[in-house]
Scaffold this motif. Structure first.
Motif, mmCIF file in Angstrom:
data_model
loop_
_atom_site.group_PDB
_atom_site.id
_atom_site.type_symbol
_atom_site.label_atom_id
_atom_site.label_comp_id
_atom_site.label_asym_id
_atom_site.label_seq_id
_atom_site.Cartn_x
_atom_site.Cartn_y
_atom_site.Cartn_z
ATOM 1 N N SER A 142 0.820 -1.206 0.000
ATOM 2 C CA SER A 142 0.000 0.000 0.000
ATOM 3 C C SER A 142 0.859 1.264 0.000
ATOM 4 O O SER A 142 0.632 2.189 -0.788
ATOM 5 N N ASN A 144 3.961 1.741 -0.942
ATOM 6 C CA ASN A 144 4.794 1.976 -2.117
ATOM 7 C C ASN A 144 3.986 2.268 -3.366
ATOM 8 O O ASN A 144 4.386 3.112 -4.175
ATOM 9 N N ILE A 145 2.853 1.615 -3.553
ATOM 10 C CA ILE A 145 2.019 1.955 -4.704
ATOM 11 C C ILE A 145 1.477 3.375 -4.549
ATOM 12 O O ILE A 145 1.468 4.163 -5.491
ATOM 13 N N THR A 146 1.030 3.710 -3.329
ATOM 14 C CA THR A 146 0.512 5.056 -3.085
ATOM 15 C C THR A 146 1.605 6.097 -3.274
ATOM 16 O O THR A 146 1.395 7.147 -3.899
ATOM 17 N N THR A 149 2.610 6.103 -7.222
ATOM 18 C CA THR A 149 1.597 6.474 -8.224
ATOM 19 C C THR A 149 0.642 7.560 -7.744
ATOM 20 O O THR A 149 -0.180 8.042 -8.525
ATOM 21 N N VAL A 153 -4.921 2.751 -2.092
ATOM 22 C CA VAL A 153 -4.984 1.291 -2.121
ATOM 23 C C VAL A 153 -5.837 0.825 -0.949
ATOM 24 O O VAL A 153 -5.702 1.321 0.159
ATOM 25 N N ILE A 196 0.450 1.323 -14.706
ATOM 26 C CA ILE A 196 1.392 1.753 -13.670
ATOM 27 C C ILE A 196 2.676 2.277 -14.297
ATOM 28 O O ILE A 196 3.218 3.312 -13.880
ATOM 29 N N LEU A 218 8.899 -3.538 -8.732
ATOM 30 C CA LEU A 218 7.870 -3.211 -7.747
ATOM 31 C C LEU A 218 7.765 -4.310 -6.695
ATOM 32 O O LEU A 218 7.724 -4.037 -5.490
ATOM 33 N N THR A 268 -6.721 -1.371 -6.392
ATOM 34 C CA THR A 268 -6.010 -0.162 -6.803
ATOM 35 C C THR A 268 -6.761 0.539 -7.941
ATOM 36 O O THR A 268 -7.683 -0.030 -8.543
#
Length: 287
Positions: A142, A144-146, A149, A153, A196, A218, A268
């Motif tokens: 959560s 790292n994606i947030t 990008t 999440v 992504i 990732l 996501t």
């Protein structure tokens, strides 16, 4: 504590007899014996041992193949390799296989008894890892994606891991090594991965290889951050990640016969991301 039930696997009648005597003197109960791969699984299922002692040299096979078959049959099987051979290569193979201990012949009864006790003793640190790891890996994904990008999440939990789960398109497997070994599985669709990449690079991907490379990186970041968080929680875990393996297929099934996988779905902006994490006890005692 009741006597440990032990099954002996060795093609030599004399070796089985000698080891059985050693085990019985150490307070163990020998509940079964197998002298070949053919009788291995049936004997194990019939006698349900706590511990299996395994010779390396077997007719038509070896102790590693037998151990892998046992662990496929019962992922919780606890195996001690008992062999006159011991070197770095065989020890490394034993660890990779998931063998719990390694004793060199001639066997010292006291050492063997201590190994059996250690393997069967409750491992509270492992139980804590099993309890905390899924949440920490979810948090790492959560965050790292947030962060990367700038999108939110959320998670939908999965109570059990379905071995018939079909990949959405791109699957990355990260091996984890340390006090306990494990794996992280990250799975998402090709469309999600391409979106992504476009957000991260501010342009569409040049080719499919670039997309796969992004997914691998990732997954590597998520696993590395999660392991760092777990090590901070208890440094004795000493967890670190192995290089990622990426598989591309929209019809392949994800299965993990040697690990109990705890899984969740990350919802996501780009689509669902499957995240699975599992650990097993590694080598408990090595002599």
């Amino acid at each position: 504590m009741s006597a440990a039930k032990v099954m002996i696997v060795d093609d030599s009648f004399f070796s089985r007899t000698l080891l059985a005597e050693t085990l019985q003197l150490g307070g163990c109960e020998v509940v079964g014996e197998a002298d070949s791969f053919d009788s291995l699984i049936e004997t194990y299922n019939n006698c349900q041992p706590d511990i299996v002692t395994m010779d390396i040299v077997m007719p038509g096979t070896d102790g590693f193949e037998c151990s892998r078959a046992l662990l496929m049959n019962d992922p919780s099987a606890k195996i001690i390799l008992v062999s006159s051979m011991k070197d770095e290569e065989t020890e490394a193979e034993a660890r990779r296989t998931g063998i719990a201990g390694y004793v060199q012949k001639p066997v010292d009864g006291e050492y063997l008894s201590n190994i059996i006790k250690n393997i069967l003793s409750p491992d509270t640190l492992f139980e804590e890892l099993i309890e905390s790891a899924p949440g920490i890996f979810n948090e790492a994904l959560s965050q790292n994606i947030t962060r990367m990008t700038k999108t939110p999440v959320s998670f939908e939990s999965m109570d059990t891991f379905d071995n018939n789960y079909v990949s959405q398109g791109i699957t990355t497997v990260i091996g984890i090594i340390g006090r306990y070994s494990g794996s992280m599985i990250l799975d998402l669709s090709s469309e999600a991965a391409e979106q992504i990449v476009e957000v991260l690079l501010h342009r569409p991907s040049k080719n499919h290889e670039e997309v796969l490379a992004m997914v691998a990186e990732l997954a590597n970041i998520i696993a590395g951050v999660a392991c760092s968080m777990l090590n901070k929680k208890d440094k004795s875990y000493s967890l670190r990640v192995s290089p990622p393996s990426v598989f591309f297929s929209s019809s392949s099934e994800i299965a993990s016969p040697n690990l109990k996988i705890q899984a969740s779905y990350a919802q996501t902006t780009f689509g669902p991301v499957f995240l699975g994490i599992g650990f097993k006890k590694g080598a408990a005692s090595w002599i």
